[in-house]
Scaffold this motif. Structure first.
Motif, PDB file in Angstrom:
ATOM      1  N   ASP A  71      10.049  12.656   0.401  1.00 16.38           N
ATOM      2  CA  ASP A  71      10.577  12.350  -0.446  1.00 16.38           C
ATOM      3  C   ASP A  71      11.910  11.989   0.371  1.00 16.38           C
ATOM      4  OD1 ASP A  71      12.431  12.289  -2.712  1.00 16.38           O
ATOM      5  OD2 ASP A  71      14.256  12.423  -1.679  1.00 16.38           O
ATOM      6  N   ALA A  72      10.975  10.443  -0.491  1.00 21.26           N
ATOM      7  CA  ALA A  72      12.410   9.019   0.270  1.00 21.26           C
ATOM      8  C   ALA A  72      13.072   8.584   0.211  1.00 21.26           C
ATOM      9  CB  ALA A  72      11.126   7.838  -0.891  1.00 21.26           C
ATOM     10  N   GLY A  73      13.865   9.595  -0.456  1.00 26.87           N
ATOM     11  CA  GLY A  73      15.514   9.640   0.034  1.00 26.87           C
ATOM     12  C   GLY A  73      15.512  10.247   1.258  1.00 26.87           C
ATOM     13  N   GLY A  74      15.005  11.356   1.817  1.00 30.21           N
ATOM     14  CA  GLY A  74      15.429  11.735   2.909  1.00 30.21           C
ATOM     15  C   GLY A  74      14.197  11.235   3.379  1.00 30.21           C
ATOM     16  N   ARG A  75      13.350  10.960   3.432  1.00 31.96           N
ATOM     17  CA  ARG A  75      12.190  10.217   5.266  1.00 31.96           C
ATOM     18  C   ARG A  75      13.192  10.116   5.908  1.00 31.96           C
ATOM     19  NH1 ARG A  75       9.006   6.495   2.245  1.00 31.96           N
ATOM     20  NH2 ARG A  75       8.390   7.903   0.958  1.00 31.96           N
ATOM     21  N   SER A  76      14.267   9.136   6.225  1.00 31.19           N
ATOM     22  CA  SER A  76      14.389   8.472   7.202  1.00 31.19           C
ATOM     23  C   SER A  76      15.466  10.127   8.647  1.00 31.19           C
ATOM     24  CB  SER A  76      15.502   7.848   7.277  1.00 31.19           C
ATOM     25  OG  SER A  76      15.067   6.714   6.537  1.00 31.19           O
ATOM     26  N   ALA A  77      16.007  11.247   7.442  1.00 34.59           N
ATOM     27  CA  ALA A  77      16.124  12.242   8.330  1.00 34.59           C
ATOM     28  C   ALA A  77      15.665  13.207   9.268  1.00 34.59           C
ATOM     29  CB  ALA A  77      17.465  12.295   7.119  1.00 34.59           C
ATOM     30  N   TRP A  78      14.783  12.802   8.272  1.00 29.28           N
ATOM     31  CA  TRP A  78      13.645  14.103   8.631  1.00 29.28           C
ATOM     32  C   TRP A  78      12.877  13.671   9.982  1.00 29.28           C
ATOM     33  CZ3 TRP A  78       8.417  12.565   8.439  1.00 29.28           C
ATOM     34  CH2 TRP A  78       7.300  13.973   8.689  1.00 29.28           C
ATOM     35  N   ALA A 101       0.816  -0.881   0.364  1.00 28.41           N
ATOM     36  CA  ALA A 101       0.014   0.058   0.000  1.00 28.41           C
ATOM     37  C   ALA A 101       0.994   0.991  -0.124  1.00 28.41           C
ATOM     38  CB  ALA A 101      -1.368   0.004   1.142  1.00 28.41           C
ATOM     39  N   ASP A 102       0.188   2.332  -0.583  1.00 30.53           N
ATOM     40  CA  ASP A 102       0.219   3.745  -0.590  1.00 30.53           C
ATOM     41  C   ASP A 102       1.330   4.445   0.825  1.00 30.53           C
ATOM     42  OD1 ASP A 102       1.375   3.831  -2.752  1.00 30.53           O
ATOM     43  OD2 ASP A 102      -0.535   4.710  -3.233  1.00 30.53           O
ATOM     44  N   LEU A 103       2.247   4.628   1.488  1.00 25.60           N
ATOM     45  CA  LEU A 103       2.703   5.375   2.984  1.00 25.60           C
ATOM     46  C   LEU A 103       1.397   6.393   2.841  1.00 25.60           C
ATOM     47  CD1 LEU A 103       6.307   4.878   3.270  1.00 25.60           C
ATOM     48  CD2 LEU A 103       4.709   3.405   3.616  1.00 25.60           C
ATOM     49  N   PRO A 104       1.086   6.117   4.865  1.00 24.44           N
ATOM     50  CA  PRO A 104       0.125   7.438   4.771  1.00 24.44           C
ATOM     51  C   PRO A 104       0.525   8.604   4.910  1.00 24.44           C
ATOM     52  CG  PRO A 104      -0.077   5.809   6.528  1.00 24.44           C
ATOM     53  CD  PRO A 104       1.047   5.199   5.857  1.00 24.44           C
ATOM     54  N   PRO A 105       0.439   9.539   5.882  1.00 23.70           N
ATOM     55  CA  PRO A 105       0.427  10.671   6.048  1.00 23.70           C
ATOM     56  C   PRO A 105       0.898  10.638   7.413  1.00 23.70           C
ATOM     57  CG  PRO A 105      -1.429  11.398   5.033  1.00 23.70           C
ATOM     58  CD  PRO A 105      -1.775   9.750   5.323  1.00 23.70           C
ATOM     59  N   PRO A 106       1.995  10.508   7.735  1.00 22.86           N
ATOM     60  CA  PRO A 106       2.772  12.031   7.583  1.00 22.86           C
ATOM     61  C   PRO A 106       4.329  12.121   6.525  1.00 22.86           C
ATOM     62  CG  PRO A 106       3.447  11.356   9.439  1.00 22.86           C
ATOM     63  CD  PRO A 106       2.693  10.470   9.332  1.00 22.86           C
ATOM     64  N   TRP A 107       4.004  10.487   6.259  1.00 19.73           N
ATOM     65  CA  TRP A 107       5.229  10.224   5.563  1.00 19.73           C
ATOM     66  C   TRP A 107       4.908  10.512   3.998  1.00 19.73           C
ATOM     67  CZ3 TRP A 107       6.442   9.042   9.896  1.00 19.73           C
ATOM     68  CH2 TRP A 107       6.254   8.600  11.164  1.00 19.73           C
ATOM     69  N   ALA A 108       3.712  10.536   3.463  1.00 19.31           N
ATOM     70  CA  ALA A 108       3.368  10.563   2.198  1.00 19.31           C
ATOM     71  C   ALA A 108       4.637  11.370   1.012  1.00 19.31           C
ATOM     72  CB  ALA A 108       2.140  10.119   1.849  1.00 19.31           C
TER      73      ALA A 108
END
Length: 186
Positions: free
Chosen positions: A86-93, A76-83
């Motif tokens: 940007d996947a490249g910076g999501r972990s750091a965010w 499934a698509d990731l829900p908010p707030p992750w959606a």
């Protein structure tokens, strides 16, 4: 978290799926108890030079639940707030933004992500067993491996949460309050 309900744990002599899920559920319950009922000051307390906070751990584990179970396992698509990130910076965010998040949001994101994970995992295990595989990062991965990885992830971070919570208000203990309940699928 209602202490009168208790918490799930692995069954004394259960099948593989119930044993793995029971172990993960006990880790989740212990982690959630270590983070429970805190305000912003409590959730953002740091120890020494470490940048870890309970807020960062809550948001990180909510993200890991959704990334692994909602996204990879369930497809499934990731829900908010992750959606929206940007996947490249999501972990750091996730780590950089958590201390600015409202406690209510942090608790809700973790609670909802864990519930989505429970549904996705139970559906696959009841249908195909823990040996079922799915695609993750170009590799076929078994549900068994995912569960072991998540048990390890929670084990590591529950240890961090234990130290952080003790620094906040002295809360210590190995298990959350309430009776233990053996986990069973179905």
């Amino acid at each position: 978290m209602e202490s009168s309900r208790g918490y799930w744990e692995p069954p004394p002599a259960g099948d593989e799926g119930s044993t793995l899920l029971g172990s993960l559920e006990r880790q989740r319950a212990t982690f959630r108890w270590k983070c429970a009922d805190l305000d912003t000051a409590g959730l953002t307390t740091r120890i020494g030079a470490s940048e870890l906070t309970l807020a960062r751990l809550l948001k990180h584990l909510a993200y890991m639940e959704d990334l692994n179970f909602t996204g990879a396992l369930a497809g499934a698509d990731l829900p908010p707030p992750w959606a929206g990130i940007d996947a490249g910076g999501r972990s750091a965010w996730v780590f950089a933004s958590a201390d600015d998040d409202d406690p209510e949001h942090l608790y809700r994101w973790w609670d909802e992500a864990a519930e989505r994970s429970r549904r996705a995992c139970a559906e696959v295990i009841l249908r195909e067993g823990p040996q079922a595989t799915f695609e993750s990062g170009g590799t076929r991965v078994s549900v068994r491996r995912l569960l072991v990885d998540m048990i390890e992830e929670y084990g590591r971070h529950t240890g961090h949460a234990d130290l952080l919570r003790e620094a906040v208000d002295g809360r210590t203990g190995e298990d959350p309050p309430g009776p233990r309940r053996p986990f069973a699928l179905g």
